[in-house]
Design a protein around this motif. Structure first.
Motif, PDB file in Angstrom:
ATOM      1  N   TYR A  86       0.792  -1.218   0.000  1.00  0.00           N
ATOM      2  CA  TYR A  86       0.000   0.000   0.000  1.00  0.00           C
ATOM      3  C   TYR A  86       0.830   1.276   0.000  1.00  0.00           C
TER       4      TYR A  86
ATOM      5  N   THR B 117       1.140  -1.090  11.411  1.00  0.00           N
ATOM      6  CA  THR B 117       0.357   0.126  11.185  1.00  0.00           C
ATOM      7  C   THR B 117       0.919   1.003  10.075  1.00  0.00           C
TER       8      THR B 117
ATOM      9  N   SER C 149       1.684   0.157   7.112  1.00  0.00           N
ATOM     10  CA  SER C 149       0.920  -0.196   5.902  1.00  0.00           C
ATOM     11  C   SER C 149      -0.529   0.255   6.020  1.00  0.00           C
ATOM     12  N   THR C 150      -1.074   0.169   7.243  1.00  0.00           N
ATOM     13  CA  THR C 150      -2.461   0.595   7.450  1.00  0.00           C
ATOM     14  C   THR C 150      -2.621   2.090   7.206  1.00  0.00           C
TER      15      THR C 150
ATOM     16  N   PHE D  31      -4.734   4.625   4.329  1.00  0.00           N
ATOM     17  CA  PHE D  31      -5.795   5.364   5.000  1.00  0.00           C
ATOM     18  C   PHE D  31      -6.497   6.281   4.005  1.00  0.00           C
TER      19      PHE D  31
ATOM     20  N   SER E  30       2.363   8.750   6.557  1.00  0.00           N
ATOM     21  CA  SER E  30       2.115   7.489   7.265  1.00  0.00           C
ATOM     22  C   SER E  30       3.223   7.146   8.249  1.00  0.00           C
TER      23      SER E  30
END
Length: 939
Positions: free
Chosen positions: A387, A514, A516-517, A521, A530
């Motif tokens: 991502y 997180t 990658s999360t 987003f 990020s």
């Protein structure tokens, strides 16, 4: 006038008029007038006959006249001159109901408590020791009973001798050093120059501070047989309130409450709930309707509040002698150390601010940040799987500039300066502590007065051996028993440190997951930042974990320390302190060490990433480096930690005390609340921490670690510490004076094991700063590039012009088609050039993909690695040599203090000899006068 003994003191001379003088034929008035004439001629302090109008320098007589007390069963000296006890003594809550005997200690229990028999036995044994007792129920709750304790003169004298309490016996004789003419001229010129400067604003007004007599007198352990040697103006005030409370507490710690060797001491009764609280009283209110400048201080507590705990005097020096007199030497030494540490932070904060401002002023001239901001054509590889998108290097322009503020040419100088500063701070503190220990009679205290803990005494009372120093039998702990307990304790410490490492491992997994999360987003602000969002949230979560684990650590450390059964209170405190410091230091700094030395170091390279549990790709540094992550970690943790500590130290007691006052005001009204006795007011205050000054020291020591260990990454740390400490001194002072019950006055000759911890932190700071500069920052790679690979290679220059092309040289090339399937990004990078990207760049020194050894280390990598190792070795050896040289050159004792100590020892021996000789000669003359003579008399 024949009812009372009249005592006249002139150092070691005493004149006694016995009660049966009225039976003689001599007129008492003639004797009285004769004594007064003699007193005028030889300057005898005739306080006993002149009443309260003669100022005495013993404790309460420095204050209002109504505070004179009675400490014996005889009538007070006020009755000698026909005066009555003031009503104020009966209503201010500092005396028994008779207004004569001062309250030295307070015990509190509830009538509904079932431990009645233990209390009765305990109180019966208290009376057997000679203490006087009076009980009174609470005005707010009839179930609460206050036990007021008073120690008469005989008890005070007996236990003061057993405890080796040092008391004044002769005024000091000051002498001037011999000065050379040249030095006198220099001093005259300096004094003339000072005349042009403003008066010292930080000095306290001497007129508001009492003249503390014990600082101007030689002292010696109290002895009832040589009581004539001591300066006793008034027996009521000879022992100050702090000393009286300490003596009473000493008695209570050794009184039995049941049959059996383990059933002893007040602490056990407090732990099993027999008594709810135990504390000495404050000396009255800390507020007054009248100004201290016009009416003086109401009491020592009021004086401390006005000249120490008030926010209006934040810039003034601390009245350490008064703090020591009211709270004891242990608390006085803490505030002396805290004030010294705060004063030494001024140069460190100034230099750190200069380094930061140097980075600000050179920001526009920094070639590296310029190249980063202008690198719009350099596309960086994604920093996470799937991502995370490709990004331009110029997108990290702000981070490159912020990094330059902390990582610039002055950073190495500042790291060396802070290592030297830590040594200078500790060496000069040793000198300052020696002066304080001399002034407060603490030089030989440890050898004379170290006491065995009642718990140790009760546990090992069956095994005794002779003390090699005192020659008396004392409890003994077998070597095998001690070793087994230490092994169990060490195992517990190791287990808890493993728990800390496990918590850090959890934070690492959170960061990996997180990043990658946040990259996927939906909010663009978080998606584009990020990595910063990951670091910020990880730091906040880490802080919460730190706070939660601290609660667990405290209970474990207390259990392990009690399991070891230390022999003395100081050994118990040192053992508990070491455990708690290890726990909290590892807990607080483990994540910081991970970011500084492990983050981004073992990630591999695109196409061959190292993974955690073969699943999660390890986190990489930002394109501008890892130093910005370290700065964020230190800044957030330092600010949050100090804010939380200040709230818990002052805000929490303030809220609790406010709530208590509110309930009392609602139930009894403001007028009734104001008339509460002092013991009722003190009971409604918060008790001092169960571990004494541990929390205060721990907070400052951890701050000292932040200030020195990673200071190369965060030069503003000393400035933040200085601002916090200026507030901290007044917060602690306000808390001790207004929000806490008066703590028991304890003695100590130094700050204990904390000094060794400070030295350990100073040594660790040299190592960590060397690694931060060599490994975390880009100082060494830039230096290698400037001298070896840049435009100035071989010319011996390293200016900004020599850094042209550094950014491009520090980035390697990666073929996008070589990505692993699970690492291949969802975007192909066509948004940058209109076609899919073929190559991206990443931070490392590796060969290009089409070289004979694809992605192998280049020669520049090995040059940088060798330079880093060489820098670490040279930096550490250089700084350690400077530290040891400074330690060698600065003596622990100032020369003038050493001379004063030798002279005092000589004068004390002479004075004791002369006083004893004078007493024996006087006895001989009296025997001759009475017609009694003995052969072979001496002298």
């Amino acid at each position: 006038e024949g009812r009372e003994d009249l005592q006249v003191n002139r150092l070691e001379t005493q004149i006694w008029i016995k009660p049966d003088i009225q039976k003689t034929d001599v007129d008492f008035s003639e004797i009285l007038s004769a004594i007064q004439e003699i007193a005028k001629d030889v300057n005898i302090f005739f306080d006993e006959l002149e009443g309260v109008n003669s100022p005495s320098k013993d404790d309460d007589s420095l204050l209002h006249q109504g505070n004179l007390t009675c400490t014996s069963d005889d009538a007070s000296r006020l009755e000698v001159v026909g005066e009555e006890i003031p009503d104020k003594n009966k209503t201010n809550g500092l005396y028994f109901r008779d207004g004569k005997c001062r309250i030295d200690y307070i015990l509190v229990y509830r009538k509904s408590n079932p431990q009645t028999e233990k209390r009765e036995v305990f109180e019966r044994n208290i009376r057997a020791e000679g203490l006087q007792m009076e009980k009174e129920s609470s005005l707010t709750n009839s179930d609460i009973i206050f036990v007021k304790l008073h120690a008469p003169w005989e008890v005070l004298g007996k236990y003061a001798e057993l405890m080796n309490v040092r008391m004044p016996f002769r005024r000091k004789i000051y002498y001037l050093h011999r000065r050379y003419k040249f030095m006198n001229r220099i001093e005259k010129q300096i004094s003339r120059f000072r005349g042009w400067l403003p008066r010292k604003p930080m000095k306290l007004d001497k007129e508001t501070l009492p003249d503390l007599e014990e600082n101007d007198c030689y002292t010696a352990p109290f002895s009832q047989q040589r009581i004539h040697h001591f300066i006793i103006h008034n027996k009521d005030t000879f022992f100050n309130n702090a000393t009286r409370s300490r003596i009473v507490h000493h008695i209570l710690q050794r009184v039995k409450y049941e049959e059996g060797k383990n059933k002893i001491g007040l602490n056990r009764l407090l732990s099993n709930g027999s008594y709810e609280a135990a504390f000495p009283l404050h000396e009255g209110s800390y507020r007054s309707k009248n100004s201290i400048k016009t009416h003086g201080a109401e009491n020592h507590r009021h004086l401390l509040y006005e000249c120490w705990a008030s926010w209006g005097v934040w810039y003034k020096y601390q009245p350490l002698d008064l703090v020591r007199r009211y709270f004891g030497e242990k608390i006085g030494l803490y505030f002396a150390w805290l004030g010294w540490y705060t004063g030494m932070l001024f140069p460190a904060a100034f230099i750190g601010l200069f380094v930061f401002l140097y980075g600000v002023t050179t920001l526009n001239h920094c070639q590296v940040s310029k190249e980063v901001c202008q690198a719009t054509d350099i596309i960086m590889c994604p920093i996470c799987d799937k991502y995370c998108p490709f990004m331009r290097l110029s997108d990290s322009c702000i981070y490159a500039k912020v990094t330059h503020l902390f990582d610039n040419g002055a950073t190495v100088f500042f790291a060396v300066f802070m290592a030297v500063w830590a040594t200078v701070f500790l060496e000069f503190w040793k000198r300052r502590r020696a002066v304080i220990a001399y002034d407060w009679d603490l030089i030989d205290w440890e050898e004379e007065e170290e006491e065995i803990r009642p718990q140790f005494e009760a546990k090992y009372s069956k095994k005794e051996r002779m003390n090699p120093i005192s020659g008396k039998p004392e409890p003994y702990q077998a070597f095998a028993d001690k070793c087994s307990r230490l092994i169990v304790s060490a195992s517990g410490i190791f287990f808890m440190i493993c728990v800390v490492i496990a918590a850090v491992f959890g934070i690492v997994i959170y960061r990996v997951v997180t990043v990658s999360t946040f990259a996927a987003f939906k909010w663009a602000l978080i998606r584009n930042n990020s990595q910063v969002a990951t670091t910020g949230t990880a730091v906040c979560i880490n802080f919460c974990i730190i706070m939660l684990l601290n609660v667990l650590y405290e209970k474990v450390a207390l259990f392990l320390t009690n399991l070891e059964q230390p022999r003395t209170e100081s050994e118990w405190e040192n053992s508990f302190t070491l455990k708690m410091f290890l726990f909290q230091f590892v807990n607080l700094n483990s994540s910081t060490f991970y970011i500084a030395f492990f983050l981004g170091r073992f990630t591999g390279h695109p196409g061959a990433y190292l993974r955690l549990i073969n699943r999660w790709r390890l986190e990489e540094c930002h394109p501008s480096g890892c130093l910005i992550d370290l700065c964020m970690q230190m800044g957030i943790i330092m600010v949050l930690k100090q804010t939380w500590n200040n709230f818990m130290e002052l805000g929490y007691p303030l809220i609790q005390n406010w709530w208590t006052r509110r309930k009392l005001r609602q139930e009894y009204g403001p007028q009734r609340k104001a008339s509460f006795p002092q013991w009722e007011k003190d009971y409604n205050l918060q008790p001092m921490n169960a571990y004494g000054l541990f929390d205060e020291y721990l907070e400052m020591i951890l701050q000292f670690g932040f200030t020195t260990i990673f200071v190369a990454a965060f030069p503003l740390a000393p400035l933040l510490a200085l601002l916090n400490n200026i507030i901290e001194i007044r917060l602690d002072a306000y808390k001790f004076v207004t929000q806490w019950r008066r703590p028991l006055a304890s003695r100590a000759k130094d700050i204990g094991i904390w000094y060794g911890i400070l030295e350990g932190i100073g040594i660790l700071s040299v190592i960590t700063n060397a690694f931060v500069i060599a490994v975390t920052s880009d100082f060494i790679p830039r230096l290698v590039y400037a001298y070896k690979y840049g435009p100035c290679a071989g010319q011996g220059e390293a200016g900004q012009k020599c850094m042209v092309g550094y950014v491009n040289a520090s980035l390697s090339v990666f073929l996008v088609s070589d990505f692993e399937n699970r690492s291949e990004p969802t975007s192909n990078g066509s948004e940058f050039s209109g076609s899919p990207l073929k190559y991206c760049r990443y931070r490392d020194y590796r060969d290009p993909p089409h070289s004979p050894v694809p992605y192998g280390y280049t020669l520049q990598f090995w040059h940088v690695l060798a330079a880093r190792l060489a820098f670490i070795i040279v930096f550490e050896h250089l700084v350690f040599c400077i530290k040891h040289l400074i330690s060698y050159l600065i003596p622990d004792l100032p020369k003038d203090l050493r001379d004063r100590m030798r002279r005092e020892k000589y004068l004390i021996q002479e004075m004791m000899y002369e006083a004893e000789l004078e007493r024996l000669q006087k006895e001989r003359k009296e025997r001759k006068k009475n017609g009694k003579s003995y052969h072979n008399e001496w002298p």
